[in-house]
Design a protein around this motif. Structure first.
Motif, PDB file in Angstrom:
ATOM      1  N   LEU A 222       0.834  -1.199   0.000  1.00  0.00           N
ATOM      2  CA  LEU A 222       0.000   0.000   0.000  1.00  0.00           C
ATOM      3  C   LEU A 222       0.870   1.251   0.000  1.00  0.00           C
ATOM      4  N   ILE A 223       1.877   1.291   0.862  1.00  0.00           N
ATOM      5  CA  ILE A 223       2.750   2.458   0.933  1.00  0.00           C
ATOM      6  C   ILE A 223       3.595   2.579  -0.333  1.00  0.00           C
ATOM      7  N   GLY A 224       4.201   1.472  -0.752  1.00  0.00           N
ATOM      8  CA  GLY A 224       5.057   1.510  -1.937  1.00  0.00           C
ATOM      9  C   GLY A 224       4.299   1.838  -3.204  1.00  0.00           C
ATOM     10  N   ASN A 225       3.180   1.148  -3.435  1.00  0.00           N
ATOM     11  CA  ASN A 225       2.388   1.407  -4.644  1.00  0.00           C
ATOM     12  C   ASN A 225       1.781   2.801  -4.619  1.00  0.00           C
ATOM     13  N   GLY A 226       1.373   3.246  -3.422  1.00  0.00           N
ATOM     14  CA  GLY A 226       0.804   4.591  -3.310  1.00  0.00           C
ATOM     15  C   GLY A 226       1.823   5.670  -3.604  1.00  0.00           C
ATOM     16  N   LEU A 227       3.046   5.479  -3.102  1.00  0.00           N
ATOM     17  CA  LEU A 227       4.107   6.446  -3.394  1.00  0.00           C
ATOM     18  C   LEU A 227       4.420   6.491  -4.883  1.00  0.00           C
ATOM     19  N   LEU A 228       4.487   5.320  -5.499  1.00  0.00           N
ATOM     20  CA  LEU A 228       4.757   5.294  -6.939  1.00  0.00           C
ATOM     21  C   LEU A 228       3.637   5.983  -7.707  1.00  0.00           C
ATOM     22  N   ALA A 229       2.397   5.762  -7.305  1.00  0.00           N
ATOM     23  CA  ALA A 229       1.273   6.407  -7.980  1.00  0.00           C
ATOM     24  C   ALA A 229       1.405   7.928  -7.916  1.00  0.00           C
ATOM     25  N   ALA A 352      14.158   8.210  -8.958  1.00  0.00           N
ATOM     26  CA  ALA A 352      15.570   8.322  -9.318  1.00  0.00           C
ATOM     27  C   ALA A 352      15.907   7.536 -10.577  1.00  0.00           C
ATOM     28  N   VAL A 353      14.947   6.746 -11.062  1.00  0.00           N
ATOM     29  CA  VAL A 353      15.135   5.972 -12.296  1.00  0.00           C
ATOM     30  C   VAL A 353      13.873   6.097 -13.127  1.00  0.00           C
ATOM     31  N   PRO A 354      13.946   5.845 -14.431  1.00  0.00           N
ATOM     32  CA  PRO A 354      12.721   5.836 -15.236  1.00  0.00           C
ATOM     33  C   PRO A 354      11.750   4.771 -14.718  1.00  0.00           C
ATOM     34  N   GLU A 355      10.471   5.072 -14.774  1.00  0.00           N
ATOM     35  CA  GLU A 355       9.464   4.138 -14.277  1.00  0.00           C
ATOM     36  C   GLU A 355       9.603   2.762 -14.920  1.00  0.00           C
ATOM     37  N   GLN A 356      10.005   2.713 -16.198  1.00  0.00           N
ATOM     38  CA  GLN A 356      10.118   1.448 -16.920  1.00  0.00           C
ATOM     39  C   GLN A 356      11.181   0.529 -16.322  1.00  0.00           C
ATOM     40  N   GLN A 357      12.108   1.081 -15.553  1.00  0.00           N
ATOM     41  CA  GLN A 357      13.175   0.265 -14.957  1.00  0.00           C
ATOM     42  C   GLN A 357      12.784  -0.347 -13.611  1.00  0.00           C
ATOM     43  N   LEU A 358      11.656   0.040 -13.077  1.00  0.00           N
ATOM     44  CA  LEU A 358      11.211  -0.521 -11.804  1.00  0.00           C
ATOM     45  C   LEU A 358      10.791  -1.978 -11.987  1.00  0.00           C
ATOM     46  N   GLU A 359      11.079  -2.796 -11.007  1.00  0.00           N
ATOM     47  CA  GLU A 359      10.735  -4.215 -11.058  1.00  0.00           C
ATOM     48  C   GLU A 359       9.686  -4.538 -10.005  1.00  0.00           C
ATOM     49  N   GLU A 370       9.907  -4.308  -6.053  1.00  0.00           N
ATOM     50  CA  GLU A 370      11.145  -4.813  -5.464  1.00  0.00           C
ATOM     51  C   GLU A 370      11.919  -3.670  -4.816  1.00  0.00           C
ATOM     52  N   ARG A 371      11.955  -2.523  -5.489  1.00  0.00           N
ATOM     53  CA  ARG A 371      12.670  -1.359  -4.996  1.00  0.00           C
ATOM     54  C   ARG A 371      11.931  -0.100  -5.417  1.00  0.00           C
ATOM     55  N   LEU A 372      12.171   0.996  -4.709  1.00  0.00           N
ATOM     56  CA  LEU A 372      11.607   2.287  -5.104  1.00  0.00           C
ATOM     57  C   LEU A 372      12.668   3.372  -4.896  1.00  0.00           C
ATOM     58  N   PRO A 373      13.634   3.463  -5.835  1.00  0.00           N
ATOM     59  CA  PRO A 373      14.710   4.452  -5.694  1.00  0.00           C
ATOM     60  C   PRO A 373      14.196   5.866  -5.975  1.00  0.00           C
TER      61      PRO A 373
END
Length: 383
Positions: A222-229, A352-359, A370-373
């Protein structure tokens, strides 16, 4: 969501469940007692389908918990822990959760490039649930690794190793709490009684496994996906910064938009059931797609758009019916404090990285990164 909300699917293993994707249909199944969850009957039915259900990678003492039981057994098990997760009981945890948020953010002082998942979104709920249940500090990283593996889509032998290790550890922990109880929930469960009967050791181990895993996995995502959103929707991020009263509604939208859970746990029909114009025979498995239901255009306008002003309270991220997530009040409180503290501390947060590089994590059930740089800017002094 597919145009047909119920359809038979075929998996590479030969498994042929019914996939249900519509919001109304998923919600209906979640509340329908004709769709059962009992773990022993699931194993027997899998054997009947020639899918080796009796050879589950999970030991029996990890399976017999309230998420895998039906009434009346479900009610007996849930009653034991229900009081600890009421909104009033959870609210008493606010000061400690707030303190943990501050501790984690203090540790980032002076850093500008950070993996916010590893540094913040993961340790917060792990620390909260471990403190609540009484898991020793030295064992928490080990527990997190086991939990990650158990909800992954890794090979059975890998999951089996983690399952066996967690099962052995929890048996030892339950024995220790029985001998020397502490002021924690697991000690209380060990000594609790329902109608004059205590939980068996296997029931205690299974309950501990469920509370530990479910008590943090959903909140991490929830926290990770919400931050990415927010990071990928700067207009919505700016709107939230401008008006913090939107945060509770924003969290419901995060839960709907990118649910921490992809699909509900397995159910099967105990008799023929007609739903959504389709009849599912007795003894058939169903998979409920929470992600698809939460994007049903019959319920949500512009369902694939993040809108923190949306009335998203009807989402199914926490389930529905008797198996509605017991820890939902705790997850919401942790998320509200996590986002509040983060926004109080930093004026700017960027990927810190393009969204496409997130795993994304390799899991059928869970939906998490996996990570949220990120890059952190203009650090304010701690409040």
């Amino acid at each position: 969501m597919t145009d047909v909300p119920i359809r038979r699917t075929v998996m590479s293993s030969g498994f042929r469940p019914w996939l249900i994707t519509g919001h109304a249909e998923v919600r209906s199944v979640m509340a329908d007692p004709r769709f059962a969850k009992d773990s022993q009957r699931v194993a027997e039915l899998l054997d009947r389908h020639s899918l080796s259900g009796s050879d589950s990678v999970f030991g029996q003492s990890l399976l017999h918990h309230m998420l895998n039981t039906d009434p009346p057994e479900h009610g007996r098990l849930r009653t034991l822990v229900n009081k600890a997760f009421t909104p009033r009981a959870v609210e008493r945890l606010r000061p400690r959760i707030s303190e943990i948020c501050d501790e984690l953010l203090d540790a980032l002082e002076g850093k500008t490039h950070v993996d916010l998942l590893a540094a913040y979104a993961v340790p917060l709920p792990v620390k909260v649930i471990c403190e609540l249940l009484g898991i020793p500090q030295a064992d928490r990283e080990m527990f997190r690794a086991w939990s990650n593996t158990l909800v992954s889509a890794l090979p059975p032998e890998v999951v089996n190793e983690a399952s066996a290790a967690m099962e052995q550890y929890l048996h030892g922990l339950v024995a220790a709490k029985a001998k020397e109880p502490r002021e924690d929930m697991l000690s209380a469960l060990v000594h609790a009684q329902v109608s004059g009967h205590r939980l068996s050791e296997d029931e205690l181990v299974s309950m501990a496994c469920l509370l530990l895993a479910a008590g943090h996995e959903t909140t991490v995502n929830l926290i990770g996906n919400g931050l990415l959103a927010l990071l990928t929707h700067p207009d919505q991020f700016a709107a939230l910064r401008a008006d913090r009263t939107r945060l509770p509604g924003a969290i419901e939208e995060f839960l709907r938009y990118d649910s921490p859970v992809n699909q509900a746990t397995l159910r099967f029909t105990t008799e023929p059931v007609r739903i959504g114009g389709v009849e599912i025979p007795e003894g058939e498995f169903v998979i409920l797609s929470i992600d698809s239901a939460n994007h049903d255009t019959r319920v949500y306008d512009d369902a694939d758009v993040l809108d923190i002003s949306r009335e998203a309270g009807s989402h199914l991220a926490f389930g529905h019916g008797i198996h509605y997530c017991l820890g939902a009040p705790l997850a919401r409180l942790e998320a509200q404090l996590a986002f509040t503290k983060l926004l109080d501390r930093y004026d700017r947060i960027d990927l810190a990285v393009p969204e496409q590089q997130l795993e994304w994590r390799f899991s059928v059930v869970m939906r998490g990164l996996e990570r949220l740089p990120v890059r952190l800017g203009l650090v304010r002094s701690a409040p």
